[in-house]
Design an enzyme around this catalytic site. Structure first.
Site, PDB file in Angstrom:
ATOM      1  N   HIS A 121       2.320   7.550   1.604  1.00 55.32           N
ATOM      2  CA  HIS A 121       1.707   6.632   0.629  1.00 55.32           C
ATOM      3  C   HIS A 121       0.592   5.819   1.307  1.00 55.32           C
ATOM      4  CE1 HIS A 121       1.451   3.428  -2.312  1.00 55.32           C
ATOM      5  NE2 HIS A 121       2.490   3.856  -3.002  1.00 55.32           N
TER       6      HIS A 121
ATOM      7  N   ASP B 253      -3.327   4.983 -11.727  1.00 53.97           N
ATOM      8  CA  ASP B 253      -2.044   5.424 -11.177  1.00 53.97           C
ATOM      9  C   ASP B 253      -1.832   6.854 -11.658  1.00 53.97           C
ATOM     10  OD1 ASP B 253       0.423   5.594 -10.052  1.00 53.97           O
ATOM     11  OD2 ASP B 253       1.317   3.897 -11.101  1.00 53.97           O
TER      12      ASP B 253
ATOM     13  N   GLU C  14      -2.418   9.490  -1.776  1.00 53.57           N
ATOM     14  CA  GLU C  14      -1.135   9.857  -1.184  1.00 53.57           C
ATOM     15  C   GLU C  14      -0.925  11.367  -1.276  1.00 53.57           C
ATOM     16  OE1 GLU C  14       1.727   7.475  -3.415  1.00 53.57           O
ATOM     17  OE2 GLU C  14       0.114   6.088  -3.890  1.00 53.57           O
TER      18      GLU C  14
HETATM   19  C1  BG6 Z   1       2.321   4.381  -6.279  1.00 55.22           C
HETATM   20  C2  BG6 Z   1       2.931   4.613  -7.625  1.00 55.22           C
HETATM   21  O1  BG6 Z   1       2.433   5.525  -5.511  1.00 55.22           O
HETATM   22  O2  BG6 Z   1       2.992   3.307  -5.644  1.00 55.22           O
HETATM   23  C3  BG6 Z   1       2.798   3.334  -8.435  1.00 55.22           C
HETATM   24  O3  BG6 Z   1       2.315   5.711  -8.282  1.00 55.22           O
HETATM   25  C4  BG6 Z   1       3.448   2.174  -7.699  1.00 55.22           C
HETATM   26  O4  BG6 Z   1       3.382   3.510  -9.712  1.00 55.22           O
HETATM   27  C5  BG6 Z   1       2.851   2.074  -6.302  1.00 55.22           C
HETATM   28  O5  BG6 Z   1       3.227   0.971  -8.408  1.00 55.22           O
HETATM   29  C6  BG6 Z   1       3.438   0.960  -5.432  1.00 55.22           C
HETATM   30  O6  BG6 Z   1       4.805   1.060  -5.352  1.00 55.22           O
HETATM   31  P1  BG6 Z   1       5.645  -0.008  -4.570  1.00 55.22           P
HETATM   32  O7  BG6 Z   1       7.085   0.340  -4.810  1.00 55.22           O
HETATM   33  O8  BG6 Z   1       5.272   0.087  -3.121  1.00 55.22           O
HETATM   34  O9  BG6 Z   1       5.257  -1.360  -5.133  1.00 55.22           O
END
Ligand code: BG6
Length: 300
Positions: A170, A214, A273
């Site tokens: 990510h 997103d 990602e």
């Molecule tokens: C992204 C998702 O990969 O991560 C989003 O597609 C999400 O929907 C984002 O809001 C952040 O996620 P987190 O759990 O780290 O706040």
């Protein structure tokens, strides 16, 4: 788990890699070689910084990030595993899996050359992790730091039944102004638009950001480029073993609600990602392994 002295005795590399207490008391590996500097938290095997020599940081870490044991750090490269997003059936299970919030142990460090440093980590299984995921699937993260950053997530199925995983690296990229960047490589790709209840759409032209984005691009093994006219560079993203690419920027309102993204944070970050999610979950047969590999490089 080994303490700092033990880690350094076994795995430090003189003048190149040292383990030390990081923000919030999290143990970090600090790397400084002839091509790059980097910081990696053992919690989550989370890369927090990678900066090739003479470059602006390539990886974005929020100025408002919280460093709390058991919580994911906002920025860097959180490892989403063994599921992505919400768990398929258990609403109370952690979003994006648990790999990003639990301790990993160091298996090896290595300096193949003066411009490359490698760190190999493995997720530490506990009763808590087994309650979320009862399968016997040791997972390793291999990080190679140099002028190019390589990350590899290796999942082995050591059990007797097939398992199915979702996963993503990510990565939060640092950009000059998100409204001016373009992501190339996803043209004509099919995606699920999470901002519109997972509606299936087709990308036309490069991805540009002028509001909340997103998107899960599925069935898409393509390499990508982030073209950044403000920082006058291109970030080249290459990948193997990945059929999905997620592009995410929360924009103003959502960022404000998150609390750890900072006021202007959304302008200077973009997540691209690489992983396997939604249509592209990975089945791993007993005795087999699956490798998700990415590399990032800056071009002027
Ligand atoms: C992204 C998702 O990969 O991560 C989003 O597609 C999400 O929907 C984002 O809001 C952040 O996620 P987190 O759990 O780290 O706040």
């Amino acid at each position: 788990m080994m303490d700092l002295a033990g880690l350094n005795a076994r795995f430090a590399i003189q003048d190149v890699l040292v383990f030390k207490p990081g923000p919030g008391g999290l143990v970090v590996a600090e790397v400084e070689n002839q091509a790059a500097s980097a910081l990696i938290a053992l919690q989550g095997a989370q890369l927090m910084r990678w900066t090739p020599r003479g470059e602006e940081p390539v990886i974005w870490l929020s100025g408002a990030a919280r460093f709390t044991p058991g919580k994911s750090i906002r920025g860097g490269v959180p490892v989403c595993w063994p599921w992505f997003g919400a768990h398929a059936s258990e609403a109370g299970f952690p979003a994006h899996g648990y790999a990003r919030t639990v301790p990993w142990e160091v298996l090896a460090t290595e300096a193949p050359s003066a411009t490359q440093t490698r760190l190999v980590m493995r997720l530490v299984e506990t009763d808590a992790t087994r309650a979320w995921w009862p399968h016997d699937t040791p997972v390793e993260c291999h990080i190679t730091l140099g002028e190019t950053l390589e990350l590899e997530l290796v999942t082995r199925n050591a059990g007797r039944e097939p398992v199915t995983i979702g996963e993503a690296l990510h990565t939060y990229f640092h950009v000059g102004d998100v409204e001016r960047v373009q992501v190339l490589g996803l043209e004509d790709g099919e995606y699920l638009d999470k901002v519109e209840g997972f509606r299936r759409k087709t990308q036309s032209g490069p991805v540009v950001i002028s509001g909340e984005v997103d998107r899960v691009y599925v069935n898409n093994p393509a390499a990508c480029v982030i073209s950044d006219p403000v920082l006058q560079r291109r970030i080249l993203i290459d990948k193997h073993g990945s059929e999905s690419t997620v592009v995410w920027n929360p924009w103003i309102e959502k960022a404000a609600k998150m609390g750890d993204l900072g006021d202007a944070g959304y302008r200077h970050m973009l997540c691209v990602e690489s992983g396997n999610v939604a249509d592209n979950l990975v089945d791993i047969a007993p005795g087999e392994q699956h490798r998700l590999w990415v590399s990032y490089r800056v071009e002027r």
